[in-house]
Write a protein that holds these residues in place. Sequence first.
Motif, mmCIF file in Angstrom:
data_model
loop_
_atom_site.group_PDB
_atom_site.id
_atom_site.type_symbol
_atom_site.label_atom_id
_atom_site.label_comp_id
_atom_site.label_asym_id
_atom_site.label_seq_id
_atom_site.Cartn_x
_atom_site.Cartn_y
_atom_site.Cartn_z
ATOM 1 N N ARG A 1 -32.481 1.645 -14.825
ATOM 2 C CA ARG A 1 -32.479 0.922 -16.313
ATOM 3 C C ARG A 1 -31.154 1.051 -16.788
ATOM 4 N N ILE A 2 -30.680 0.111 -17.430
ATOM 5 C CA ILE A 2 -29.238 0.249 -18.089
ATOM 6 C C ILE A 2 -29.479 -0.388 -19.195
ATOM 7 N N PRO A 3 -29.180 0.542 -20.612
ATOM 8 C CA PRO A 3 -29.274 -0.222 -21.947
ATOM 9 C C PRO A 3 -28.414 -1.205 -22.262
ATOM 10 N N PHE A 4 -28.878 -2.280 -22.900
ATOM 11 C CA PHE A 4 -27.912 -3.458 -23.165
ATOM 12 C C PHE A 4 -26.678 -2.874 -24.021
ATOM 13 N N ALA B 1 -35.788 -5.559 -18.677
ATOM 14 C CA ALA B 1 -37.200 -4.888 -18.636
ATOM 15 C C ALA B 1 -38.140 -5.232 -19.819
ATOM 16 N N PRO B 2 -39.359 -5.416 -19.335
ATOM 17 C CA PRO B 2 -40.335 -5.294 -20.491
ATOM 18 C C PRO B 2 -40.358 -4.065 -21.160
ATOM 19 N N GLY B 3 -40.768 -3.825 -22.411
ATOM 20 C CA GLY B 3 -41.034 -2.732 -23.226
ATOM 21 C C GLY B 3 -41.609 -3.054 -24.611
ATOM 22 N N PRO B 4 -42.234 -2.324 -25.165
ATOM 23 C CA PRO B 4 -43.110 -2.211 -26.409
ATOM 24 C C PRO B 4 -42.266 -2.659 -27.582
ATOM 25 N N TRP B 5 -42.774 -3.259 -28.575
ATOM 26 C CA TRP B 5 -41.901 -3.815 -29.920
ATOM 27 C C TRP B 5 -41.189 -2.822 -30.419
ATOM 28 N N TYR B 6 -41.694 -1.505 -30.456
ATOM 29 C CA TYR B 6 -41.061 -0.642 -31.115
ATOM 30 C C TYR B 6 -39.808 0.310 -30.353
ATOM 31 N N ARG B 7 -39.589 -0.308 -29.065
ATOM 32 C CA ARG B 7 -38.404 0.298 -28.382
ATOM 33 C C ARG B 7 -37.211 0.275 -29.036
ATOM 34 N N ARG B 8 -36.220 1.128 -28.831
ATOM 35 C CA ARG B 8 -35.209 1.433 -29.753
ATOM 36 C C ARG B 8 -33.885 0.417 -29.053
ATOM 37 N N ARG B 9 -33.984 0.042 -27.688
ATOM 38 C CA ARG B 9 -32.943 -0.807 -26.935
ATOM 39 C C ARG B 9 -33.614 -1.681 -26.099
ATOM 40 N N PRO C 1 -33.329 -17.842 -16.852
ATOM 41 C CA PRO C 1 -34.088 -16.968 -17.699
ATOM 42 C C PRO C 1 -33.541 -15.317 -17.532
ATOM 43 N N LEU C 2 -33.675 -14.668 -18.594
ATOM 44 C CA LEU C 2 -33.287 -13.203 -18.453
ATOM 45 C C LEU C 2 -34.474 -12.445 -17.681
ATOM 46 N N THR C 3 -35.617 -13.117 -17.456
ATOM 47 C CA THR C 3 -36.659 -12.173 -16.805
ATOM 48 C C THR C 3 -36.680 -12.383 -15.394
ATOM 49 N N ALA C 4 -35.856 -13.021 -14.810
ATOM 50 C CA ALA C 4 -35.533 -13.040 -13.212
ATOM 51 C C ALA C 4 -34.160 -12.855 -12.736
ATOM 52 N N SER C 5 -34.223 -11.996 -11.972
ATOM 53 C CA SER C 5 -32.828 -11.417 -11.241
ATOM 54 C C SER C 5 -32.156 -12.503 -10.168
ATOM 55 N N PRO C 6 -31.046 -12.672 -10.221
ATOM 56 C CA PRO C 6 -30.083 -12.693 -11.319
ATOM 57 C C PRO C 6 -30.063 -13.729 -12.342
ATOM 58 N N PRO C 7 -29.592 -13.678 -13.641
ATOM 59 C CA PRO C 7 -29.736 -14.712 -14.626
ATOM 60 C C PRO C 7 -28.717 -15.802 -14.377
#
Length: 434
Positions: free
Chosen positions: A13-16, A69-77, A114-120
């Motif tokens: 995983r790579i942070p935005f 990548a999916p993640g919870p609402w409180y994620r920081r990235r 969509p960003l949810t499928a690779s590649p966009p």
Amino acid sequence: MTTLDQPPRTNTRIPFPTVDEIARHCHQSAEPETVHIEVHLPGPVNAERLRTAFTEALHHHPRILMREAPGPWYRRRYEWELTNSPDLDVVTFPPPTKDALKQARTRSLTHTPPLTASPPIRLEAIELPHGTALILTVNHTALDGPACLRILATAAERYGGKENTPAAPPTRPPDTPEPPTDTPSVWTPPARVAPGTPTPTPGGNGLLLTELPVPHRPKGSPYTVNDQLMVTTALMIAHWNREHGAHPRPMRITMPVDDRPRGTDMPIGNGTRLVEVTFAPSELTTTPAHPMAELLHRTATRTRTLKALPRPQLGHGATLLTAPVVPVAWRATLTRGLRRAAAPWTSTTLLSNIGRIPYTLDFGAPAGRAHAVWFSAPARMPRGLTVTTASTAGKLHVALRWSRTLLGPGDGAHLRDLFEHYLHATEQTEEHPK
């Protein structure tokens, strides 16, 4: 599109990066942030060969094989999740109907991969009466035009077996920052493009593509073709605004600067940084007292200085906004609010000059070598108009893209005529001022 069989995915995983996060925050379905790339080939392509070559190119540049990548609402990235293979078959071949090319262009402006499928990204091959048009649609949250052109160049090499090593960039003396000339304050709200005659059902973007001669400039000129295009864009909008009774205001034109190498090691993603070139209203009336040569020289000084100065991609403010100190959902709300508040200070327009296409884009026989390449950048309000240029086979390929809430097709045609007029005017310079 159908889902492909997939091997086990990587967990990398790579942070935005900053640019990706800001774009993700400000997404609007009404005016999608897509990059449109259109390549014209003189001959037909084989569907399976193209699909195979493009898939090989994706694997050769694995950074493009990513999805959000999916993640919870409180994620920081937000994070990109790298995948081992495409989630979807990104290469399609629409039926060769009369309006196939027009419809593909419309999809490129209205339907974001969509960003949810690779590649966009999405590649459509359109069969034409005399050749093939390749329409590459890019989700700008993830990638920019030059990065995807690198992918396409690799695909051309895999398809045709011909080397697509990038041409060396023009040799110029190193730029050194110069003292800024008198320019309007950045705190002054710049001119807006005056409204024209929008379409009856506004929403989304309109597009006009044209081909023009690359403008001539005297040998040894201190200004570049990019400076000529910058002046042309400023004069075009100034003329348009005068015709529509807009009060003269300083003009600011956003200009992407890309310092990445063009080889196979080119970093894939959003790699340009944005700078703003400013013009006073009095500069944009060329008369014997204010000749074109002086305007070109002043513009060259400004662009050289801006290119040479180090600066984060979207400025220091954007870097602070994306610092992961609070949940990313909170930052999204703040970013959207600040974007609305800063709308009056948004630049007048964006000029993105890709320059001479560095790759041959030769797909071999019978598809052949690209003879036209257009790019178009998103034109969301409050700018509402972007100009994107590239040169191929000795021709300048110009894309005017506009928000349909601001302008209509007739307005685009008139702006095209003004652009052509002022581009020709930049060639009519007298002896360089001393």
